[in-house]
Scaffold this motif. Structure first.
Motif, PDB file in Angstrom:
ATOM      1  N   CYS A   1     100.299  27.687 118.545  1.00  0.00           N
ATOM      2  CA  CYS A   1      99.122  27.590 119.096  1.00  0.00           C
ATOM      3  C   CYS A   1      99.281  28.107 120.584  1.00  0.00           C
ATOM      4  N   TRP A   2      97.959  28.219 121.390  1.00  0.00           N
ATOM      5  CA  TRP A   2      98.097  28.368 122.666  1.00  0.00           C
ATOM      6  C   TRP A   2      97.428  27.059 123.280  1.00  0.00           C
ATOM      7  N   MET A   3      98.023  26.259 124.204  1.00  0.00           N
ATOM      8  CA  MET A   3      97.462  25.202 124.567  1.00  0.00           C
ATOM      9  C   MET A   3      97.591  25.225 126.160  1.00  0.00           C
ATOM     10  N   ASN A   4      96.423  24.824 127.068  1.00  0.00           N
ATOM     11  CA  ASN A   4      96.545  24.760 128.288  1.00  0.00           C
ATOM     12  C   ASN A   4      97.389  25.835 128.975  1.00  0.00           C
ATOM     13  N   GLY A   5      97.336  26.915 128.867  1.00  0.00           N
ATOM     14  CA  GLY A   5      98.022  28.036 129.669  1.00  0.00           C
ATOM     15  C   GLY A   5      99.154  28.705 128.796  1.00  0.00           C
ATOM     16  N   LYS A   6      99.617  28.105 127.784  1.00  0.00           N
ATOM     17  CA  LYS A   6     100.780  28.860 127.118  1.00  0.00           C
ATOM     18  C   LYS A   6     100.913  28.699 125.495  1.00  0.00           C
ATOM     19  N   VAL A   7     101.525  29.438 125.030  1.00  0.00           N
ATOM     20  CA  VAL A   7     101.906  29.747 123.457  1.00  0.00           C
ATOM     21  C   VAL A   7     102.955  28.446 123.269  1.00  0.00           C
ATOM     22  N   MET A   8     102.480  27.701 122.514  1.00  0.00           N
ATOM     23  CA  MET A   8     103.722  26.441 122.221  1.00  0.00           C
ATOM     24  C   MET A   8     103.812  26.257 120.658  1.00  0.00           C
ATOM     25  N   SER A   9     104.480  25.598 120.208  1.00  0.00           N
ATOM     26  CA  SER A   9     104.888  25.340 118.872  1.00  0.00           C
ATOM     27  C   SER A   9     103.751  24.179 118.190  1.00  0.00           C
TER      28      SER A   9
ATOM     29  N   ILE B   1      82.626  34.863 122.780  1.00  0.00           N
ATOM     30  CA  ILE B   1      83.296  34.149 124.046  1.00  0.00           C
ATOM     31  C   ILE B   1      81.909  33.926 125.243  1.00  0.00           C
ATOM     32  N   ASP B   2      80.900  34.760 125.184  1.00  0.00           N
ATOM     33  CA  ASP B   2      79.614  34.528 125.807  1.00  0.00           C
ATOM     34  C   ASP B   2      79.157  33.370 125.252  1.00  0.00           C
ATOM     35  N   ARG B   3      78.894  32.798 124.005  1.00  0.00           N
ATOM     36  CA  ARG B   3      78.585  31.756 123.546  1.00  0.00           C
ATOM     37  C   ARG B   3      79.393  30.383 123.888  1.00  0.00           C
ATOM     38  N   LEU B   4      80.604  30.837 123.800  1.00  0.00           N
ATOM     39  CA  LEU B   4      81.581  29.576 124.342  1.00  0.00           C
ATOM     40  C   LEU B   4      81.323  29.265 125.820  1.00  0.00           C
TER      41      LEU B   4
ATOM     42  N   PRO C   1      88.408  26.325 132.390  1.00  0.00           N
ATOM     43  CA  PRO C   1      89.519  26.590 133.523  1.00  0.00           C
ATOM     44  C   PRO C   1      90.184  28.096 133.377  1.00  0.00           C
ATOM     45  N   TYR C   2      89.778  28.641 132.480  1.00  0.00           N
ATOM     46  CA  TYR C   2      90.543  30.043 132.372  1.00  0.00           C
ATOM     47  C   TYR C   2      89.391  31.118 132.175  1.00  0.00           C
ATOM     48  N   SER C   3      89.814  32.375 132.527  1.00  0.00           N
ATOM     49  CA  SER C   3      88.802  33.277 132.563  1.00  0.00           C
ATOM     50  C   SER C   3      88.495  33.994 131.049  1.00  0.00           C
ATOM     51  N   LYS C   4      87.478  34.667 130.800  1.00  0.00           N
ATOM     52  CA  LYS C   4      87.267  35.313 129.460  1.00  0.00           C
ATOM     53  C   LYS C   4      88.366  36.344 129.212  1.00  0.00           C
ATOM     54  N   ASP C   5      89.088  37.053 130.035  1.00  0.00           N
ATOM     55  CA  ASP C   5      90.102  37.825 129.414  1.00  0.00           C
ATOM     56  C   ASP C   5      91.366  37.035 129.466  1.00  0.00           C
ATOM     57  N   GLU C   6      91.539  35.965 129.929  1.00  0.00           N
ATOM     58  CA  GLU C   6      92.723  34.912 129.866  1.00  0.00           C
ATOM     59  C   GLU C   6      92.673  34.550 128.409  1.00  0.00           C
ATOM     60  N   LEU C   7      91.349  34.099 127.932  1.00  0.00           N
ATOM     61  CA  LEU C   7      91.316  33.449 126.759  1.00  0.00           C
ATOM     62  C   LEU C   7      91.562  34.565 125.601  1.00  0.00           C
TER      63      LEU C   7
ATOM     64  N   ASP D   1      87.696  19.008 134.675  1.00  0.00           N
ATOM     65  CA  ASP D   1      88.722  19.873 134.076  1.00  0.00           C
ATOM     66  C   ASP D   1      88.700  19.507 132.623  1.00  0.00           C
ATOM     67  N   SER D   2      89.048  20.771 131.711  1.00  0.00           N
ATOM     68  CA  SER D   2      89.105  20.700 130.372  1.00  0.00           C
ATOM     69  C   SER D   2      90.662  21.046 129.870  1.00  0.00           C
ATOM     70  N   HIS D   3      90.817  20.646 128.620  1.00  0.00           N
ATOM     71  CA  HIS D   3      91.775  20.896 127.776  1.00  0.00           C
ATOM     72  C   HIS D   3      91.312  22.268 126.758  1.00  0.00           C
ATOM     73  N   VAL D   4      91.921  22.971 126.900  1.00  0.00           N
ATOM     74  CA  VAL D   4      91.729  24.301 125.956  1.00  0.00           C
ATOM     75  C   VAL D   4      92.918  24.731 125.041  1.00  0.00           C
ATOM     76  N   VAL D   5      92.455  24.670 123.766  1.00  0.00           N
ATOM     77  CA  VAL D   5      93.504  24.961 122.767  1.00  0.00           C
ATOM     78  C   VAL D   5      93.124  25.974 121.757  1.00  0.00           C
ATOM     79  N   VAL D   6      94.020  26.952 121.587  1.00  0.00           N
ATOM     80  CA  VAL D   6      93.406  28.240 120.618  1.00  0.00           C
ATOM     81  C   VAL D   6      94.347  27.837 119.348  1.00  0.00           C
ATOM     82  N   PRO D   7      93.919  27.550 118.278  1.00  0.00           N
ATOM     83  CA  PRO D   7      94.611  27.416 116.946  1.00  0.00           C
ATOM     84  C   PRO D   7      94.140  28.774 116.298  1.00  0.00           C
ATOM     85  N   VAL D   8      95.078  29.248 115.610  1.00  0.00           N
ATOM     86  CA  VAL D   8      94.687  30.589 114.722  1.00  0.00           C
ATOM     87  C   VAL D   8      95.550  30.158 113.314  1.00  0.00           C
TER      88      VAL D   8
END
Ligand code: PMP
Length: 310
Positions: free
Chosen positions: A12-20, A63-66, A78-84, A118-125
């Motif tokens: 997944c991606w969590m707080n700035g990097k891809v991780m296990s 992403i606009d709705r987010l 804490p990240y831009s739409k492009d970074e996400l 500040d926020s936590h951001v996680v991207v599971p897929v």
């Protein structure tokens, strides 16, 4: 958390990097319940039942709705739409996914729940099974709905247009009630008694060759899919009306279906045991679903701009 909590995905991606996913650990005291999320899908190019290159459907709308959900709930992004977008791409590529993939960015406040800066951001897929595509047996499964005794949250209590986890407790109550009563799922009325939406998707009805869907003022989540359906359905020769719908009008529809990222285009067999029309799935619902599948696969030039390559 473990990979199981991520539907088996390895990264997944969590707080700035891809991780296990095994290492994406947070304290049980975190305020995830105060967070927001998005549900987005990437489909295989050419054929939604195939395998190969993936395109994200409706990235801009989601992403606009987010960002709007974050603003409404006082969360910092804490990240831009492009970074996400790059995060999503990196995550899908690292997982080596070449089949339809669900993307669920989750954002919640770090530290104090009131006034976090500040926020936590996680991207599971993770991969999902579509009910669209030629000859897909899932599409025609029977789905018996009831009108829930729970009303859809109204905007004088919680903002229904923000995709907040808290709103989903409302849906959970309706789904549990439906299962208890022997139904598959439910339709919400709004606080005024007009039809609102499904528990996890918006609702569309077909009456006399017209497609009708409920307005944003009926406490619905302003669905990205619903917006796309309103745009493309007239291509098939069916006008679309956005207006309040009464419960009995819903009963008297020729066809009814859900539309949403998760729901895609899901036919409904009956509501409160009143069957729609004479055939199931309805012919117009099927036509809309087939066209939507082509759009998602990138086979309709006019709507290729709704797709963002992974
Ligand atoms: N309403 C609710 C309550 C939902 O959970 C969803 C799924 N996000 C939708 C509608 C459909 O919205 P979208 O098309 O943006 O996924």
């Amino acid at each position: 958390m473990s990979a199981a909590g991520f539907h088996g995905s390895k990264y997944c991606w969590m707080n700035g990097k891809v991780m296990s996913t095994d290492q994406a650990l947070v304290s049980p005291m975190e305020s995830i319940h105060l967070g927001i999320f998005e549900g987005i899908k990437a489909y295989v190019e050419g054929d939604v039942l195939g395998e190969g290159h993936l395109n994200i459907f409706g990235w801009k709308g989601h992403i606009d709705r987010l960002w709007r959900s974050a603003e409404v709930n006082g969360l910092v992004m804490p990240y831009s739409k492009d970074e996400l977008l790059e995060a999503v791409r990196a995550c899908i590529i690292r997982n080596d996914y070449t089949k339809n993939t669900y993307i669920q960015p989750r954002i919640w406040p770090k530290g104090s729940w009131s006034g976090s800066t500040d926020s936590h951001v996680v991207v599971p897929v993770w991969p999902f099974e579509t009910l669209l595509g030629k000859g897909n047996p899932l599409f025609g499964e029977k789905r018996r709905f009831m009108v829930s005794s729970w009303r859809r949250i109204s905007s004088d209590a919680l903002p229904p247009q923000a995709k907040s986890w808290a709103n989903y407790l409302n849906s959970m109550h309706a789904i549990r009630e439906a299962r208890r009563c022997g139904y598959d799922n439910a339709v919400f009325l709004d606080s005024r008694g007009f039809v609102s939406e499904g528990t996890l998707a918006c609702l569309m009805m077909v009456r006399d060759g017209k497609v009708i869907t409920t307005p944003v003022t009926a406490s619905i989540l302003e669905s990205v899919t619903r917006g796309a359906f309103i745009d493309f359905i007239p291509d098939l020769g069916y006008p679309v009306e956005v207006r309040d719908v009464t419960r009995v009008e819903l009963y008297a529809s020729d066809e009814a279906f859900l539309c949403g990222t998760g729901g895609e285009c899901t036919p409904i067999t009956s509501v409160d045991d009143i069957k729609f029309g004479s055939g199931y799935p309805g012919p117009i619902t099927s036509e809309i679903a087939d066209y939507y599948a082509e759009i998602l696969a990138g086979n309709v030039d006019k709507y290729k701009n709704w797709l963002t390559p992974v």
